[in-house]
Structures are given as structure tokens and as C-alpha cells.
Write an enzyme that holds these catalytic residues in place. Structure first.
Site, PDB file in Angstrom:
ATOM      1  N   ARG A 110     -10.514 -19.572 -38.522  1.00  0.00           N
ATOM      2  CA  ARG A 110      -9.227 -19.228 -37.918  1.00  0.00           C
ATOM      3  C   ARG A 110      -8.170 -18.897 -38.960  1.00  0.00           C
ATOM      4  NH1 ARG A 110      -7.804 -16.144 -34.859  1.00  0.00           N
ATOM      5  NH2 ARG A 110      -9.579 -16.874 -33.640  1.00  0.00           N
ATOM      6  N   LYS A 145      12.998  -7.821 -42.091  1.00  0.00           N
ATOM      7  CA  LYS A 145      12.721  -8.512 -40.826  1.00  0.00           C
ATOM      8  C   LYS A 145      11.252  -8.923 -40.791  1.00  0.00           C
ATOM      9  CE  LYS A 145      16.371  -5.939 -38.480  1.00  0.00           C
ATOM     10  NZ  LYS A 145      16.700  -4.951 -37.435  1.00  0.00           N
ATOM     11  N   ASP A 227      22.958   4.345 -39.697  1.00  0.00           N
ATOM     12  CA  ASP A 227      22.596   3.416 -38.633  1.00  0.00           C
ATOM     13  C   ASP A 227      22.819   4.018 -37.250  1.00  0.00           C
ATOM     14  OD1 ASP A 227      21.768   0.990 -37.506  1.00  0.00           O
ATOM     15  OD2 ASP A 227      23.824   0.238 -37.413  1.00  0.00           O
TER      16      ASP A 227
END
Length: 291
Positions: A110, A145, A227
Site C-alpha cells: 500500500r 498548491k 490572473d
């Protein structure tokens, strides 16, 4: 990714699975002592071979780190690569074959899959953006981010997908945003203060109008972060700036508009979704032989 960081990631990832319970009397070795199921059902002397397999098509990344997970729990494990980071793979492709103690292979499963699946998902998402803007000259960038603690892995995965990295942190590019401008008094004052404090660091200014773009270039900015500008406004900015600063489009970008935005003449498209919203690539570990 530095060697030290990869080692720390492997240890931290395995710790999540293999600590929290007492050693089992019949399996005191560190590698499997907290994998209750494997310790109960698999003899310590049993060896086997397992394949790390793609359950969906995509671009792979993080395979060497996944291999390190298996090596940590079974130092003598045999590894055979079926793919390399950055490769495009199809459903059913074998990416890595491992042979070693079955208990260790399953205890590592895992942790190895979490790392490779996450990185491969980011690489796959990045490749889709890179292909969407191919031929325009624009470069696909990531952002800050990222998942806390996984930034080096995730930014590495972006590179595997054909994208490029923006800032690694708050130290390598000075990003002047509206709050900085408000604190400094003006764009020109903010840029001047950064130049005085850190003269060797590139300065980028966030803008959302053509007038702000002109002001930032006049103040000496190296890059402009445009932006949430629609393509028509971006074309105006490209004309006004006229090559005096590099231009980066960001905010509200989707694959559906990526090519149109790239065609405006901007140098970069920065896409936070590459790291904050990419789904994992479905991978699995299949035990195919044991004895």
C-alpha cells in the site's frame, strides 16, 4: 527529489502502516511485525514474485520511490523495471516486478502504491495539458498548491508529465500580490523593496488589468502573473508588454480553453489543479508466484 528527502518519505509512509501495535510473538522482525494479516497467513520463509500493474492508461511517475519502499522492507528484493517514469502505459502493463519475502512485499504494497499512484495521476493530468497546448510555445507550470509534505514528489511528477515547475517555495521567486502592494503603497514601491532586500531573486507581479500590467513592467517586474484574464485581455497585455517581461496566465483555466489561452502569446499557463485536484492513476500489486 533529494536522496535524503526520498528516504524520509519512505520511512514516514511505512510508519503510517507499520507502527501502532505490539510485535507479534511469531514475527518479531521489524519488516512485518505490525502487518497482522500477512504475519498470520504467510510463512516467514515464503518467497514470491509480484507485479506492479497499471489498471488504467496514463503516464507513470514515482516508480523509483515505490521501489525504495520494497527495498526498505526487504533489502535483498529483486527489482525488474517494466516502465520508466514519464512513459505512457496502457491498462494491464507491468510497471515493476519485485521478488522477495512475500510478507515484506505485502507489507510494502500500500505504501508503494500510494506513492506511485499519486505521482502517476499528476503526471497523467499534466500530460493532458501539455498536449492541449502543443505547438503554441506556451509551457505548462504547476503552483504551490501541493499536498503538505509531498511537494518534491508532486513537482517531480509534473516534470514527468512534460510540465515545468514554478516556485518550489517562497524563497526562489518574489511574488508581489495585491496584499503586498497594499502594504508597500504601490507596485513600484513593492518591486523596489524586493530588489533592495533580495537583488538576485526574480520578481513577479500579479495583475488583473492591462493598466496594471503596464505599471508592473514600468516598475521593472521580470514576470507578470495575469490572473483570470479572458483571452482578449491577454492579447492586449501581450501587445502592451511587448516582450519586456514574461507572461503567465492563471486562474479559471480548463483543458477546454487551454489552447485558446496559450495562443494569445503568453509564455506560461500555471495550473493549480495539476497537483491539488489530479485523480490518482489506478495501480495494483498482483502476486503471481510464491514458493
Amino acid at each position: 527529489m533529494s536522496e535524503a528527502w526520498v528516504t524520509e518519505l519512505v520511512e514516514r509512509t511505512l510508519t503510517e502502516d507499520l507502527t501502532g501495535g505490539p510485535p507479534l510473538p511469531h514475527a518479531p522482525d521489524l519488516a512485518v511485525r505490525h502487518d497482522v494479516t500477512s504475519s498470520a497467513t504467510i510463512a516467514a520463509t515464503r518467497f514470491g514474485t509480484a507485479d506492479l500493474v497499471a489498471r488504467a492508461p496514463g503516464v507513470v511517475a514515482g516508480l523509483p520511490v515505490a521501489a525504495r519502499v520494497f527495498q526498505r522492507l526487504a533489502p535483498g528484493v529483486t527489482l525488474t523495471a517494466g516502465a520508466r517514469d514519464g512513459d505512457t502505459v496502457a491498462t494491464g502493463d507491468v510497471l515493476l516486478t519485485v521478488r522477495g519475502p512475500v510478507r515484506a512485499l505485502l507489507a510494502a504494497e500500500r505504501s508503494a502504491l500510494n506513492i506511485a499512484s499519486r505521482a502517476s495521476g499528476i503526471a497523467t493530468a499534466t500530460r493532458a495539458w501539455v498536449e492541449a497546448v502543443a505547438g503554441t510555445g506556451a509551457v505548462v507550470l504547476d503552483t504551490r498548491k501541493t499536498t503538505p509534505g509531498l511537494r518534491p514528489l508532486e513537482k517531480y511528477a509534473v516534470r514527468c508529465g512534460g510540465g515545468s515547475n514554478k516556485r518550489m517555495g517562497l524563497y526562489d521567486v518574489a511574488m508581489v500580490k495585491d496584499n503586498h502592494v497594499a502594504a508597500a503603497g504601490s507596485v513600484a514601491d513593492a518591486v523596489a523593496l524586493v530588489r533592495e532586500c533580495a537583488p538576485s531573486v526574480p520578481v513577479q507581479v500579479e495583475v488583473d488589468t492591462v493598466a496594471q500590467a503596464a505599471e508592473a513592467v514600468a516598475a521593472g517586474a521580470d514576470f507578470l502573473l495575469c490572473d483570470n484574464m479572458p483571452p482578449a485581455v491577454l492579447r492586449e497585455v501581450v501587445a502592451v508588454v511587448a516582450g519586456r517581461a514574461e507572461l503567465e496566465a492563471t486562474g479559471g483555466l480548463t483543458l477546454g480553453v487551454a489552447r485558446e489561452v496559450a495562443a494569445t502569446g503568453v509564455d506560461f499557463l500555471s495550473v493549480g489543479a495539476l497537483t491539488h485536484s489530479a485523480p490518482i492513476l489506478d495501480l495494483a500489486l498482483d502476486l503471481r508466484a510464491a514458493g
